[in-house]
Write an enzyme that holds these catalytic residues in place. Structure first.
Site, PDB file in Angstrom:
ATOM      1  N   HIS A   1      85.369  86.332  -3.705  1.00 42.90           N
ATOM      2  CA  HIS A   1      85.279  87.483  -3.501  1.00 42.90           C
ATOM      3  C   HIS A   1      85.939  88.053  -1.913  1.00 42.90           C
ATOM      4  O   HIS A   1      86.409  88.610  -1.871  1.00 42.90           O
ATOM      5  CB  HIS A   1      84.080  87.392  -2.757  1.00 42.90           C
ATOM      6  CG  HIS A   1      83.327  88.547  -2.652  1.00 42.90           C
ATOM      7  ND1 HIS A   1      82.739  89.316  -2.818  1.00 42.90           N
ATOM      8  CD2 HIS A   1      82.943  89.218  -0.902  1.00 42.90           C
ATOM      9  CE1 HIS A   1      82.518  90.639  -2.086  1.00 42.90           C
ATOM     10  NE2 HIS A   1      82.548  90.494  -1.110  1.00 42.90           N
TER      11      HIS A   1
ATOM     12  N   HIS B   1      89.940  90.623   2.174  1.00 40.35           N
ATOM     13  CA  HIS B   1      89.924  90.792   3.144  1.00 40.35           C
ATOM     14  C   HIS B   1      91.202  90.118   3.292  1.00 40.35           C
ATOM     15  O   HIS B   1      91.283  89.608   4.867  1.00 40.35           O
ATOM     16  CB  HIS B   1      89.258  90.283   3.994  1.00 40.35           C
ATOM     17  CG  HIS B   1      87.785  91.266   3.306  1.00 40.35           C
ATOM     18  ND1 HIS B   1      87.155  92.213   4.410  1.00 40.35           N
ATOM     19  CD2 HIS B   1      86.554  91.004   2.763  1.00 40.35           C
ATOM     20  CE1 HIS B   1      86.041  92.674   4.058  1.00 40.35           C
ATOM     21  NE2 HIS B   1      85.799  91.832   2.538  1.00 40.35           N
TER      22      HIS B   1
ATOM     23  N   LYS C   1      88.497 101.397  -1.104  1.00 41.30           N
ATOM     24  CA  LYS C   1      86.993 100.012  -0.149  1.00 41.30           C
ATOM     25  C   LYS C   1      87.317 101.617   0.976  1.00 41.30           C
ATOM     26  O   LYS C   1      88.814 101.760   1.824  1.00 41.30           O
ATOM     27  CB  LYS C   1      87.842  98.972   0.062  1.00 41.30           C
ATOM     28  CG  LYS C   1      87.172  98.122   0.474  1.00 41.30           C
ATOM     29  CD  LYS C   1      86.881  96.663   0.242  1.00 41.30           C
ATOM     30  CE  LYS C   1      86.169  96.668   1.263  1.00 41.30           C
ATOM     31  NZ  LYS C   1      85.063  95.233   0.670  1.00 41.30           N
TER      32      LYS C   1
END
Length: 290
Positions: free
Chosen positions: A161, A177, A223
């Site tokens: 993730h 990220h 995003k």
């Protein structure tokens, strides 16, 4: 301090130690060059349209030879292609992939950054002092598979993730990220950088900033904003988010710290004994309120 938030002094202290020990951090303008371009606009929740305020990629240049010559990055890059991007689709983990996970943990545990984090967590009674047991704890936090989508099998883990990114029902980008993954996805034309995020009428970030809030699309899905460290080593991110995760039992933890010149909000979501997600949000830099 940004918006009147007080930095957590103890965590600020330990995270700055990690920052100083991060000798594998790449140098902006030398090891990599970024191009921030325009400030990204508002994207409505659920929308996949974003005006592109950045015609060129975020990364103008990255010294890939240097990246691949550093053991922790080399192992990290090996892990990036091991995951099925859609939640609800079970992950199949081959014995080779399990071995790659372990090699990554072994490599980061050789670094001063992770040794410092381990020592701190042992002192806090949150981690076993035995290195092999601590590696197992790291494995559970980052690599243990769990159900993120209720309809499917074990389809996710913290590492996937946070560092690799996932999509939800083909509608929404989750996670992603990490700057190395962003760069590699951008290079393969899967990521389209749309611009940096900053509040209106505030200073713009600099191209040597090590933390940015970004807007981008990944394989066509937008995003609206994602916080990301830029140029830092994988071990630094693992160390930092492992500490935040283990120092709290809350479902969602948010702490404000000042690392180097950056005032950050560090956010960690818990998924049982594992990380659900974790990311930095840049609040201000060099006393500039962003």
């Amino acid at each position: 301090m940004a918006r009147g938030q007080q930095a957590n002094q103890e965590l600020t202290e330990v995270l700055n130690q990690l920052w100083q020990l991060d000798t594998n951090r790449l140098r902006p303008g030398t090891d990599y060059i970024i191009s921030l371009q325009g400030r990204a606009g508002y994207v409505a929740q659920g929308s996949n349209y974003a005006r592109d305020r950045a015609r060129a990629p975020l990364f103008t240049y990255v010294n890939e030879d240097k990246l691949k010559s550093i053991e922790t990055y080399a192992h990290f890059i090996n892990l990036l292609d091991n995951y099925e991007m859609s939640t609800g689709v079970s992950e199949t983990v081959t014995s080779e992939e399990l071995q790659e996970n372990r090699l990554f943990i072994d490599a980061i545990m050789e670094t001063e950054v992770m040794k410092c984090a381990h020592k701190y967590l042992v002192g806090k009674g949150q981690s076993p002092s035995d290195t092999a047991q601590f590696k197992r704890q790291l494995y559970d936090i980052w690599f243990r598979l769990y159900h993120r989508d209720r309809s499917g099998g074990e389809d996710s883990c913290g590492f996937e993730h946070v560092f690799v990114g996932e999509t939800k029902h083909g509608q929404e980008v989750m996670g992603l990220h990490n700057w190395v993954q962003f760069y590699l996805q951008e290079k393969h034309d899967h990521v389209d950088y749309k611009g940096y995020k900053a509040r209106a009428n505030k200073d713009t970030p600099d191209e040597d900033d090590h933390v940015l809030n970004l807007q981008f699309s990944w394989k066509g899905l937008v995003k609206p904003v994602g916080g990301s460290f830029i140029g830092v080593s994988p071990e630094f991110e693992v160390a930092l988010f492992t500490i935040i995760f283990l120092m709290s039992t809350e479902k969602m933890t948010s702490v404000v710290v000042k690392v180097d010149e950056y005032v950050l909000e560090l956010v960690v979501y818990r998924h049982g004994r594992s990380i659900g997600t974790s990311f930095p949000k840049l609040l201000s830099s060099n006393n500039r309120d962003l």
